[in-house]
Scaffold this motif. Structure first.
Motif, short mmCIF file in Angstrom:
data_model
loop_
_atom_site.label_atom_id
_atom_site.label_comp_id
_atom_site.label_asym_id
_atom_site.label_seq_id
_atom_site.Cartn_x
_atom_site.Cartn_y
_atom_site.Cartn_z
N GLN A 1 0.83 -1.20 0.00
CA GLN A 1 0.00 0.00 0.00
C GLN A 1 0.87 1.27 0.00
N GLN A 2 1.98 1.23 0.73
CA GLN A 2 2.90 2.38 0.71
C GLN A 2 3.44 2.61 -0.70
N ASN A 3 3.86 1.53 -1.35
CA ASN A 3 4.37 1.66 -2.72
C ASN A 3 3.28 2.13 -3.66
N TRP A 4 2.08 1.57 -3.53
CA TRP A 4 0.95 1.96 -4.39
C TRP A 4 0.69 3.46 -4.25
N THR A 5 0.65 3.94 -3.02
CA THR A 5 0.37 5.36 -2.78
C THR A 5 1.50 6.25 -3.30
N ARG A 6 2.73 5.85 -3.04
CA ARG A 6 3.88 6.64 -3.51
C ARG A 6 3.91 6.70 -5.03
N LEU A 7 3.68 5.57 -5.68
CA LEU A 7 3.68 5.56 -7.15
C LEU A 7 2.52 6.37 -7.71
N LEU A 8 1.37 6.28 -7.07
CA LEU A 8 0.21 7.07 -7.51
C LEU A 8 0.53 8.57 -7.42
N ARG A 9 1.05 9.01 -6.29
CA ARG A 9 1.38 10.43 -6.11
C ARG A 9 2.48 10.87 -7.08
N HIS A 10 3.44 10.00 -7.31
CA HIS A 10 4.51 10.32 -8.26
C HIS A 10 3.94 10.44 -9.67
N ARG A 11 3.08 9.54 -10.04
CA ARG A 11 2.47 9.57 -11.37
C ARG A 11 1.68 10.87 -11.57
N LEU A 12 0.95 11.28 -10.56
CA LEU A 12 0.17 12.52 -10.66
C LEU A 12 1.08 13.75 -10.72
N ALA A 13 2.15 13.74 -9.94
CA ALA A 13 3.06 14.88 -9.91
C ALA A 13 3.98 14.95 -11.13
N HIS A 14 4.20 13.81 -11.77
CA HIS A 14 5.12 13.74 -12.93
C HIS A 14 4.39 13.12 -14.12
N TYR A 15 3.26 13.66 -14.44
CA TYR A 15 2.41 13.05 -15.46
C TYR A 15 3.09 12.94 -16.83
N PRO A 16 3.84 13.96 -17.29
CA PRO A 16 4.51 13.78 -18.59
C PRO A 16 5.44 12.57 -18.62
N GLU A 17 6.12 12.28 -17.50
CA GLU A 17 6.97 11.10 -17.43
C GLU A 17 6.13 9.82 -17.55
N ALA A 18 4.97 9.82 -16.90
CA ALA A 18 4.09 8.65 -16.95
C ALA A 18 3.61 8.40 -18.37
N VAL A 19 3.22 9.47 -19.06
CA VAL A 19 2.77 9.34 -20.45
C VAL A 19 3.90 8.78 -21.30
N PHE A 20 5.10 9.33 -21.11
CA PHE A 20 6.26 8.85 -21.86
C PHE A 20 6.49 7.36 -21.62
N MET A 21 6.51 6.95 -20.35
CA MET A 21 6.78 5.55 -20.03
C MET A 21 5.74 4.63 -20.65
N ASP A 22 4.48 5.00 -20.56
CA ASP A 22 3.41 4.18 -21.14
C ASP A 22 3.59 4.03 -22.64
N GLN A 23 3.87 5.14 -23.32
CA GLN A 23 4.00 5.09 -24.77
C GLN A 23 5.30 4.41 -25.20
N TYR A 24 6.39 4.72 -24.53
CA TYR A 24 7.68 4.16 -24.91
C TYR A 24 7.70 2.64 -24.76
N TYR A 25 7.18 2.16 -23.65
CA TYR A 25 7.18 0.73 -23.38
C TYR A 25 6.44 -0.06 -24.47
N ASN A 26 5.45 0.56 -25.08
CA ASN A 26 4.65 -0.11 -26.10
C ASN A 26 4.98 0.35 -27.51
N SER A 27 6.16 0.89 -27.69
CA SER A 27 6.53 1.43 -29.00
C SER A 27 7.65 0.60 -29.64
N PRO A 28 7.85 0.80 -30.94
CA PRO A 28 8.97 0.12 -31.60
C PRO A 28 10.34 0.65 -31.15
N TRP A 29 10.38 1.79 -30.47
CA TRP A 29 11.64 2.33 -29.97
C TRP A 29 12.10 1.63 -28.69
N PHE A 30 11.23 0.84 -28.08
CA PHE A 30 11.62 0.10 -26.87
C PHE A 30 12.61 -0.97 -27.30
#
Length: 190
Positions: A85-114
């Protein structure tokens, strides 16, 4: 050769993340990144020979920060549910505070550039980050399913809860977050 400027490196990373959030990886160009970063396109090529090299370097930077977040500050002897639960909450708050990074990670992981190098980089960290699922499975705390299914449930819950919070479809209250984590936990627990 003149050393690379840390401020320019950061400007390139920030510009890339901002553009990925706005136009996606497929709309990303080196000229657009340079313009967003306030540098000449030729200067960008001094720092990164290609879009692929830039994306791979940015992935390692962002992934490394996420791994440090997951590995740091969790009480190692706390009950598993509290740690998750601590990790879930920390990752959630990080994702909200660093949303452009989250978008990048989601797209990059599923892209041909991975790239294969990115896969290997990710795999080196995955064993440490996901080891707590293996530990919990051995103690029959979580379901006896492959670790990656547990991870998909966990990280998918973080991602989707953040999206619900950003859209306003879920209020950012202690009660709502407790419900969201409870659903995640119900999917994990044995």
């Amino acid at each position: 050769m003149k050393p690379k400027d840390d401020d320019k490196q950061q400007a390139i990373a920030s510009a890339t993340l901002a553009l990925v959030e706005r136009v996606g990886l497929s709309g990303l160009t080196m000229a657009g990144i340079a313009r967003e970063a306030g540098i000449a396109t030729g200067t960008l090529y001094v720092y990164h020979r290609s879009k692929e090299e830039l994306l791979n370097a940015l992935y390692e930077q962002v992934k490394g920060a996420l791994v440090a977040l997951i590995d740091g500050g969790i009480e190692p002897h706390a009950p598993f549910r509290r740690r998750i639960q601590q990790n879930w909450t920390r990752l959630l708050r990080h994702r909200l505070a660093h949303y452009p990074e989250a978008v990048f990670m989601d797209q990059y992981y599923n892209s041909p550039w991975f790239s294969e190098a990115s896969r290997q980089f990710s795999a080196r960290f995955a064993s440490g980050c996901l080891g707590f699922f293996d530990e919990a499975r051995a103690q029959q705390i979580v379901k006896d399913v492959p670790t990656m299914l547990l991870a998909a449930n966990f990280f998918g819950s973080v991602r989707d809860t953040a999206n619900l919070l950003r859209s306003g479809d879920l209020p950012d209250t202690e009660a709502a977050l407790a419900q969201a984590f409870g659903i995640c936990w119900d999917g994990l627990k044995a």
